[in-house]
Design an enzyme around this catalytic site. Structure first.
Site, short mmCIF file in Angstrom:
data_model
loop_
_atom_site.label_atom_id
_atom_site.label_comp_id
_atom_site.label_asym_id
_atom_site.label_seq_id
_atom_site.Cartn_x
_atom_site.Cartn_y
_atom_site.Cartn_z
N LYS A 50 24.88 -27.54 -53.13
CA LYS A 50 24.40 -26.51 -54.06
C LYS A 50 22.89 -26.64 -54.27
O LYS A 50 22.16 -25.64 -54.22
CB LYS A 50 25.12 -26.63 -55.41
CG LYS A 50 26.57 -26.20 -55.36
CD LYS A 50 27.27 -26.45 -56.70
CE LYS A 50 28.73 -26.11 -56.66
NZ LYS A 50 29.40 -26.36 -57.96
N SER A 69 25.27 -29.40 -59.33
CA SER A 69 26.31 -30.22 -59.94
C SER A 69 27.67 -29.65 -59.60
O SER A 69 27.82 -28.45 -59.36
CB SER A 69 26.12 -30.27 -61.47
OG SER A 69 27.04 -31.15 -62.06
N ASP A 70 28.66 -30.53 -59.59
CA ASP A 70 30.04 -30.08 -59.38
C ASP A 70 30.97 -30.97 -60.18
O ASP A 70 30.76 -32.18 -60.29
CB ASP A 70 30.42 -30.14 -57.89
CG ASP A 70 31.74 -29.44 -57.64
OD1 ASP A 70 31.76 -28.20 -57.68
OD2 ASP A 70 32.76 -30.13 -57.46
N THR A 71 32.00 -30.34 -60.74
CA THR A 71 32.99 -31.05 -61.55
C THR A 71 34.38 -30.77 -61.01
O THR A 71 34.71 -29.62 -60.71
CB THR A 71 32.92 -30.59 -63.02
OG1 THR A 71 31.62 -30.86 -63.54
CG2 THR A 71 33.96 -31.32 -63.88
N ALA A 106 29.50 -34.78 -60.28
CA ALA A 106 28.36 -35.28 -59.51
C ALA A 106 27.14 -34.45 -59.87
O ALA A 106 27.24 -33.25 -60.13
CB ALA A 106 28.62 -35.20 -58.02
#
Length: 196
Positions: A50, A69-71, A106
């Site tokens: 991203k 960011s990624d969740t 992250a």
């Protein structure tokens, strides 16, 4: 200039909460897990992709710092992303009911000169939910754009019995770790002038 490579209103709110000035540079990437990819590697890869995609799209990449960011929610070693349908959301919530799961987020911060990626895990325990409660929660519409089909910062707060670890991580951005990362890139927190 600092950019957030996300359309998430929760991440915008969290960055604003700690006084970070930023511009939006949302991106759309393929979020399909790769075969055999574990949760930590998955969220770190997506966060970095991203940020890289956003940086490449900017008119001023030489001067830019970008956060991606990624969740994801992990239960029974399975990665649970956003639900594809109400039925999918119901299956996820039934799986989470009365059980412990992990939320991995992250954060990737990059410039043309350097990149850093960190990930944080928080244990979340759901109370046991009735089918009526699950259906009523899905009817609010809140689960449909949330990893794991719930939002701890919204109506889904009453589904959670307790957590071990970072609350802001479950919302979508671990603030303590993110602030430390931003400082490494000379991005100020607690700035007086905010923009979104």
């Amino acid at each position: 200039m600092f950019y957030l490579a996300s359309a998430s209103p929760r991440r915008r709110e969290l960055l604003t909460q700690i006084g970070v000035q930023f511009k939006l540079a949302p991106v759309d990437i393929d979020e399909t897990p790769q075969p055999g990819e574990d949760a930590k590697r998955y969220v770190e890869r997506l966060a970095l992709e991203k940020a890289q995609t956003a940086l490449a799209s900017l008119n001023d990449p030489e001067e830019a710092v970008v956060l991606g960011s990624d969740t994801s929610v992990i239960i029974d070693n399975q990665i649970r992303t956003k639900p594809h349908s109400a039925a999918d959301a119901k299956r996820m919530l039934q799986q989470l009911s009365g059980n412990r799961h992990q939320v991995f987020t992250a954060v990737a911060v990059i410039s043309q000169q350097q990149q850093k990626v960190i990930s944080v895990a928080t244990d979340v325990v759901f109370r046991t939910l009735s089918e009526t409660e699950i259906d009523a929660y899905i009817a609010t519409g809140e689960p449909m754009d949330k990893a794991g089909s719930y939002g701890i910062q919204g109506k889904g707060a009453i589904l959670v019995d307790h957590i071990h670890g970072s609350y802001s991580n479950v919302v979508g951005l671990p603030l303590t770790e993110t602030a430390a990362l931003l400082t490494e890139f000379s991005i100020k927190v607690w700035s007086e002038d905010q923009q979104g």
